[in-house]
Structure formats: C-alpha cells, structure tokens
Motif scaffolding. Structure first.
Motif, mmCIF file in Angstrom:
data_model
loop_
_atom_site.group_PDB
_atom_site.id
_atom_site.type_symbol
_atom_site.label_atom_id
_atom_site.label_comp_id
_atom_site.label_asym_id
_atom_site.label_seq_id
_atom_site.Cartn_x
_atom_site.Cartn_y
_atom_site.Cartn_z
ATOM 1 N N HIS A 153 -20.957 -1.332 11.295
ATOM 2 C CA HIS A 153 -19.855 -0.598 11.931
ATOM 3 C C HIS A 153 -18.522 -0.845 11.236
ATOM 4 N N VAL A 154 -18.300 -2.062 10.735
ATOM 5 C CA VAL A 154 -16.967 -2.397 10.227
ATOM 6 C C VAL A 154 -16.876 -2.390 8.711
ATOM 7 N N ARG A 155 -17.971 -2.117 8.028
ATOM 8 C CA ARG A 155 -17.975 -2.195 6.570
ATOM 9 C C ARG A 155 -16.876 -1.349 5.943
ATOM 10 N N GLU A 156 -16.644 -0.171 6.487
ATOM 11 C CA GLU A 156 -15.659 0.737 5.900
ATOM 12 C C GLU A 156 -14.227 0.257 6.086
ATOM 13 N N GLU A 157 -14.026 -0.701 6.976
ATOM 14 C CA GLU A 157 -12.668 -1.149 7.250
ATOM 15 C C GLU A 157 -12.272 -2.368 6.427
ATOM 16 N N ARG A 158 -13.152 -2.849 5.580
ATOM 17 C CA ARG A 158 -12.793 -3.943 4.685
ATOM 18 C C ARG A 158 -11.777 -3.440 3.656
ATOM 19 N N PRO A 159 -10.813 -4.274 3.259
ATOM 20 C CA PRO A 159 -9.832 -3.850 2.252
ATOM 21 C C PRO A 159 -10.522 -3.411 0.966
ATOM 22 N N ARG A 160 -10.111 -2.249 0.443
ATOM 23 C CA ARG A 160 -10.744 -1.728 -0.764
ATOM 24 C C ARG A 160 -9.798 -1.709 -1.959
ATOM 25 N N TYR A 161 -8.552 -1.355 -1.721
ATOM 26 C CA TYR A 161 -7.604 -1.229 -2.820
ATOM 27 C C TYR A 161 -6.392 -2.109 -2.526
ATOM 28 N N GLN A 162 -6.613 -3.399 -2.515
ATOM 29 C CA GLN A 162 -5.536 -4.306 -2.172
ATOM 30 C C GLN A 162 -4.471 -4.324 -3.262
ATOM 31 N N VAL A 163 -3.216 -4.425 -2.819
ATOM 32 C CA VAL A 163 -2.107 -4.579 -3.754
ATOM 33 C C VAL A 163 -1.738 -6.057 -3.794
ATOM 34 N N SER A 164 -0.967 -6.429 -4.783
ATOM 35 C CA SER A 164 -0.518 -7.810 -4.857
ATOM 36 C C SER A 164 0.473 -8.076 -3.728
ATOM 37 N N ARG A 165 0.656 -9.360 -3.425
ATOM 38 C CA ARG A 165 1.612 -9.743 -2.378
ATOM 39 C C ARG A 165 2.987 -9.168 -2.686
ATOM 40 N N HIS A 166 3.442 -9.337 -3.927
ATOM 41 C CA HIS A 166 4.777 -8.870 -4.308
ATOM 42 C C HIS A 166 4.882 -7.357 -4.185
ATOM 43 N N GLN A 167 3.892 -6.637 -4.700
ATOM 44 C CA GLN A 167 3.941 -5.173 -4.650
ATOM 45 C C GLN A 167 3.919 -4.683 -3.207
ATOM 46 N N GLY A 168 3.102 -5.323 -2.364
ATOM 47 C CA GLY A 168 3.025 -4.913 -0.969
ATOM 48 C C GLY A 168 4.354 -5.063 -0.255
ATOM 49 N N LEU A 169 5.028 -6.180 -0.471
ATOM 50 C CA LEU A 169 6.317 -6.404 0.188
ATOM 51 C C LEU A 169 7.399 -5.485 -0.372
ATOM 52 N N GLU A 170 7.323 -5.170 -1.673
ATOM 53 C CA GLU A 170 8.278 -4.233 -2.262
ATOM 54 C C GLU A 170 8.103 -2.838 -1.667
ATOM 55 N N ILE A 171 6.874 -2.420 -1.469
ATOM 56 C CA ILE A 171 6.616 -1.121 -0.840
ATOM 57 C C ILE A 171 7.124 -1.123 0.600
ATOM 58 N N ALA A 172 6.922 -2.236 1.298
ATOM 59 C CA ALA A 172 7.407 -2.328 2.680
ATOM 60 C C ALA A 172 8.925 -2.196 2.739
ATOM 61 N N LYS A 173 9.630 -2.877 1.825
ATOM 62 C CA LYS A 173 11.094 -2.781 1.794
ATOM 63 C C LYS A 173 11.544 -1.365 1.472
ATOM 64 N N ALA A 174 10.879 -0.754 0.491
ATOM 65 C CA ALA A 174 11.246 0.614 0.098
ATOM 66 C C ALA A 174 10.981 1.589 1.244
#
Length: 285
Positions: A153-174
């Motif tokens: 049931h949950v297989r599809e919800e596993r992270p598939r295209y993870q970004v780096s910590r830095h990139q993720g936070l930069e996208i959040a700020k933007a």
C-alpha cells in the motif's frame, strides 16, 4: 521504593524517551497524543517490577505500541468526522528525517492499526518479526503478512526524487518569497504540472475544504492567496524540515503559526502541505 531506585527508573526512561516518542508519533501522527502515550507508559514503568524486566527498551516499546493500537481505534472515528483534509501534527527539525516523510505518514493512515504497527516496527525501526509478534500479540507468519500488505500500500509513497538538504531549503525559501510577494512567474517555475495543495484548518481557521489539484487550479489559488497575504502580512519564522520535507514556519496576521511543507520531485514542487489548525501547532510555541 528507595530514592536511588526511583531516580534510576526515571533516568532510564528519559534515556529511552526520544526513541519511544518516534514510535508513538509515527503510529499516531499527533505530537500531543504521543506525549500522552509516553506519560501513560512512564506510569506503567514506575509500577512494574523492573527486576523482572530483562530488556527495558523492548518492554517499553511493546507498552507504547500497544497503547498506540488502543488509541488508533478511537482516532479512526475522529479522522472520519474531521473537517477538511487531515494532516499529521507538524514536527519541524533542522535536519531531514529520512525514515518517515509526510506523504508516507498519510499513506499509513490508510492501513489498519496492526498493519501500521508491523510496517513501522519492521521496515522503519528494523525490529525482527519475532519481537513484533510479541509486541502486537500475533504469530510471526501473521506479522510478516501484515507488513507485506502494508508495504504494498505504501510503496508508492517512498521518496523517489530526493533533493539535497541545501537545495530543498533554498526551494522552500524561494517559494515563501514568491508566494508572499505575488511573483507568479517565479512561483510557476517551481511547480510541477501535477501539483497539489492540501490545507488542514480543522474547521478552526480558513483553509481549502478539499485538496486542490493541477497546475492551473493551484496557480489561481496562489494568486488569490498572495493578494490576501500582501494585504495582511505573513512573517517567516524559520525554515527547516517539516515531517521530513523542506518547509517553513510562518506567523500569520491572526497571530497564529502556520507550517508549510513541500514535496519536491525532480527539482519541482509536486505537493504543498499546509497546517493551520491551531490545535496542531501548540507545541511549536
């Protein structure tokens, strides 16, 4: 009980508390309920003959899991009568939690309590099926089957295209800057074609009563929201990882906190999760 034995019992429980809290929170999706479970587990720990407990960590994990299973029976009815989309209480951390992200926690909501317990204890916390069988009071074969069904049931919800910590936070700020300033061009460049917005107001603060799907619908919603935010204001408190996803906490014009979590795939935001229900944000104060 001597003072020394009492103090040893308290210290022993406090040492195990972070791990027990992870189990309870991931089982329940509620910080407040998880804290209540740990309080009850602590009471039971203080009453038990600890001389008979060979493995305190395993004993307390069993206690917490069983208390959570009891709690989930009543929680399921509460979720069915909840106003608007239900999201887990946000836990905001400096570092990314990779084991259970927000989309996976939502997928866990669709499982039975026993499936949820078997999956979390085995796939997330790495326990042997023999210990899980003792914990949930089922035989080993049944536990394997419960975990396998949950995994499907949950297989599809596993992270598939993870970004780096830095990139993720930069996208959040933007995203914060573009969504609050009304820069729709910049905002649109960040969103995936199949973007969705899920807002949890719990019927206590204004929020979309149903999820919003699709690029055009989300952009229209964000334009309306940006117009309101320019007028009333929204202050960035901090960025971080909200239930394992890049995001941020804001202080809104009504004096209440709000959390925003961004599910990012292949460099674009595929889902936006906003928690506005004040009952779920009290612990952030």
């Amino acid at each position: 009980m001597t003072d020394a034995r009492h103090e040893d019992a308290v210290v022993g429980f406090d040492t195990l508390r972070p791990g027990l809290m992870r189990v309870a929170y991931r089982m329940l999706g509620s910080v407040a309920d998880a804290e209540d479970i740990l309080q009850e587990a602590f009471i039971r720990w203080m009453k038990v003959d600890r001389g008979e407990v060979m493995e305190p960590e395993a004993f307390l994990r069993r206690t917490v899991t069983r208390l959570c299973l009891d709690q989930l029976k009543s929680a399921r009815h509460q979720r069915e009568t909840y106003v608007g989309p239900w999201l887990p209480e946000p836990v905001v951390e400096e570092e990314e939690e990779e084991d259970v992200t927000l989309p996976l926690m939502l997928a866990l909501e669709r499982l039975s309590p026993l499936e949820r317990a078997a999956f979390l204890l085995h796939d997330v916390f790495g326990l042997a099926y023999e210990e899980i069988a003792t914990t949930i009071q089922r035989d080993v074969a049944a536990c394997r089957q419960l975990a396998a069904r949950a995994r499907t049931h949950v297989r599809e919800e596993r992270p598939r295209y993870q970004v780096s910590r830095h990139q993720g936070l930069e996208i959040a700020k933007a995203f914060f800057v573009a969504s609050r300033s009304g820069d729709m061009q910049a905002l649109g460049d960040m969103l995936a074609a199949d973007i969705s917005v899920h807002a949890d107001g719990g019927g206590k603060r204004a929020a979309a009563i149903t999820p919003i799907f699709g690029f055009d619908a989300v952009m229209k919603f964000q334009q309306i929201l940006a117009d309101k935010l320019r007028e009333h204001g929204s202050t960035l408190v901090r960025t971080g990882f909200v239930n394992g996803l890049p995001g941020f906490i804001t202080l809104e014009a009504d004096g209440e906190f709000q959390t925003t979590a961004l599910d990012i795939e292949d460099g674009r935001i595929s889902a936006i999760y906003v928690v506005r229900n004040p009952d779920k944000l009290r612990h952030l104060h």
